[in-house]
Write a protein that holds these residues in place. Structure first.
Motif, PDB file in Angstrom:
ATOM      1  N   PRO A 185     -37.453  62.862   8.573  1.00  0.00           N
ATOM      2  CA  PRO A 185     -37.145  61.614   7.869  1.00  0.00           C
ATOM      3  C   PRO A 185     -35.974  61.783   6.897  1.00  0.00           C
ATOM      4  O   PRO A 185     -35.760  62.871   6.354  1.00  0.00           O
ATOM      5  CB  PRO A 185     -38.431  61.295   7.110  1.00  0.00           C
ATOM      6  N   THR A 186     -35.245  60.705   6.683  1.00  0.00           N
ATOM      7  CA  THR A 186     -34.159  60.726   5.711  1.00  0.00           C
ATOM      8  C   THR A 186     -34.752  60.676   4.312  1.00  0.00           C
ATOM      9  O   THR A 186     -35.924  60.344   4.128  1.00  0.00           O
ATOM     10  CB  THR A 186     -33.225  59.519   5.898  1.00  0.00           C
TER      11      THR A 186
ATOM     12  N   MET B  99     -29.900  61.699  -2.926  1.00  0.00           N
ATOM     13  CA  MET B  99     -29.351  62.922  -3.518  1.00  0.00           C
ATOM     14  C   MET B  99     -30.362  64.061  -3.420  1.00  0.00           C
ATOM     15  O   MET B  99     -31.561  63.846  -3.512  1.00  0.00           O
ATOM     16  CB  MET B  99     -29.031  62.702  -5.008  1.00  0.00           C
ATOM     17  N   ARG B 100     -29.854  65.247  -3.275  1.00  0.00           N
ATOM     18  CA  ARG B 100     -30.671  66.449  -3.334  1.00  0.00           C
ATOM     19  C   ARG B 100     -30.635  66.965  -4.776  1.00  0.00           C
ATOM     20  O   ARG B 100     -29.782  66.572  -5.563  1.00  0.00           O
ATOM     21  CB  ARG B 100     -30.140  67.512  -2.377  1.00  0.00           C
ATOM     22  N   GLN B 101     -31.570  67.851  -5.101  1.00  0.00           N
ATOM     23  CA  GLN B 101     -31.628  68.374  -6.468  1.00  0.00           C
ATOM     24  C   GLN B 101     -30.313  69.023  -6.885  1.00  0.00           C
ATOM     25  O   GLN B 101     -29.849  68.828  -8.005  1.00  0.00           O
ATOM     26  CB  GLN B 101     -32.774  69.380  -6.624  1.00  0.00           C
ATOM     27  N   ASN B 102     -29.718  69.788  -5.979  1.00  0.00           N
ATOM     28  CA  ASN B 102     -28.475  70.473  -6.327  1.00  0.00           C
ATOM     29  C   ASN B 102     -27.333  69.487  -6.568  1.00  0.00           C
ATOM     30  O   ASN B 102     -26.444  69.736  -7.380  1.00  0.00           O
ATOM     31  CB  ASN B 102     -28.099  71.529  -5.291  1.00  0.00           C
ATOM     32  N   GLU B 103     -27.356  68.346  -5.888  1.00  0.00           N
ATOM     33  CA  GLU B 103     -26.316  67.334  -6.096  1.00  0.00           C
ATOM     34  C   GLU B 103     -26.465  66.672  -7.469  1.00  0.00           C
ATOM     35  O   GLU B 103     -25.481  66.449  -8.167  1.00  0.00           O
ATOM     36  CB  GLU B 103     -26.368  66.280  -4.992  1.00  0.00           C
TER      37      GLU B 103
ATOM     38  N   ALA C 133     -33.185  73.370 -13.577  1.00  0.00           N
ATOM     39  CA  ALA C 133     -33.442  72.404 -14.652  1.00  0.00           C
ATOM     40  C   ALA C 133     -33.912  71.079 -14.055  1.00  0.00           C
ATOM     41  O   ALA C 133     -34.868  70.476 -14.551  1.00  0.00           O
ATOM     42  CB  ALA C 133     -32.194  72.197 -15.502  1.00  0.00           C
ATOM     43  N   VAL C 134     -33.272  70.635 -12.979  1.00  0.00           N
ATOM     44  CA  VAL C 134     -33.681  69.391 -12.321  1.00  0.00           C
ATOM     45  C   VAL C 134     -35.111  69.545 -11.800  1.00  0.00           C
ATOM     46  O   VAL C 134     -35.942  68.645 -11.964  1.00  0.00           O
ATOM     47  CB  VAL C 134     -32.711  68.997 -11.182  1.00  0.00           C
ATOM     48  N   CYS C 135     -35.411  70.681 -11.213  1.00  0.00           N
ATOM     49  CA  CYS C 135     -36.761  70.950 -10.715  1.00  0.00           C
ATOM     50  C   CYS C 135     -37.769  70.879 -11.855  1.00  0.00           C
ATOM     51  O   CYS C 135     -38.834  70.278 -11.716  1.00  0.00           O
ATOM     52  CB  CYS C 135     -36.792  72.316 -10.040  1.00  0.00           C
ATOM     53  N   GLN C 136     -37.443  71.457 -12.996  1.00  0.00           N
ATOM     54  CA  GLN C 136     -38.345  71.433 -14.148  1.00  0.00           C
ATOM     55  C   GLN C 136     -38.524  70.016 -14.681  1.00  0.00           C
ATOM     56  O   GLN C 136     -39.619  69.646 -15.094  1.00  0.00           O
ATOM     57  CB  GLN C 136     -37.829  72.357 -15.248  1.00  0.00           C
TER      58      GLN C 136
END
Length: 94
Positions: A13-14, A41-45, A56-59
């Protein structure tokens, strides 16, 4: 023995399809994740847009840490929301 065809592989899935199946976000972290995925968007983007590390985004998304005010403001801008609306979920959830 004749060769057997490969079994069909289900289509992945998208990000937008994943967002459509997610429950309504209850915390700030869930809201950040939902809006990021809805935006495709992905976390790294997102991390690159904010000038921070992926971790940091993950946290943020796991509600382990709260984004700093400049990062919250930039996320609100990226997601097309007023800052007060982005922060509202954090206030409502405690």
């Amino acid at each position: 023995m004749p060769l057997q065809p490969f079994p069909s592989v289900p289509k992945k899935p998208t990000l937008k399809e994943v967002a459509a199946d997610m429950p309504a976000p209850r915390t700030l972290g869930e809201k950040i994740r939902y809006l990021r995925i809805q935006k495709g968007m992905r976390q790294n983007e997102l991390a690159k847009e904010l000038g921070i590390y992926n971790t940091a985004v993950c946290q943020y998304e796991k509600d382990l840490t709260r984004p700093r005010p400049p990062h919250l403001a930039r996320m609100a801008q990226l997601f097309g929301l007023p800052l007060s609306e982005l922060e509202a979920s954090a206030t409502a959830s405690g």
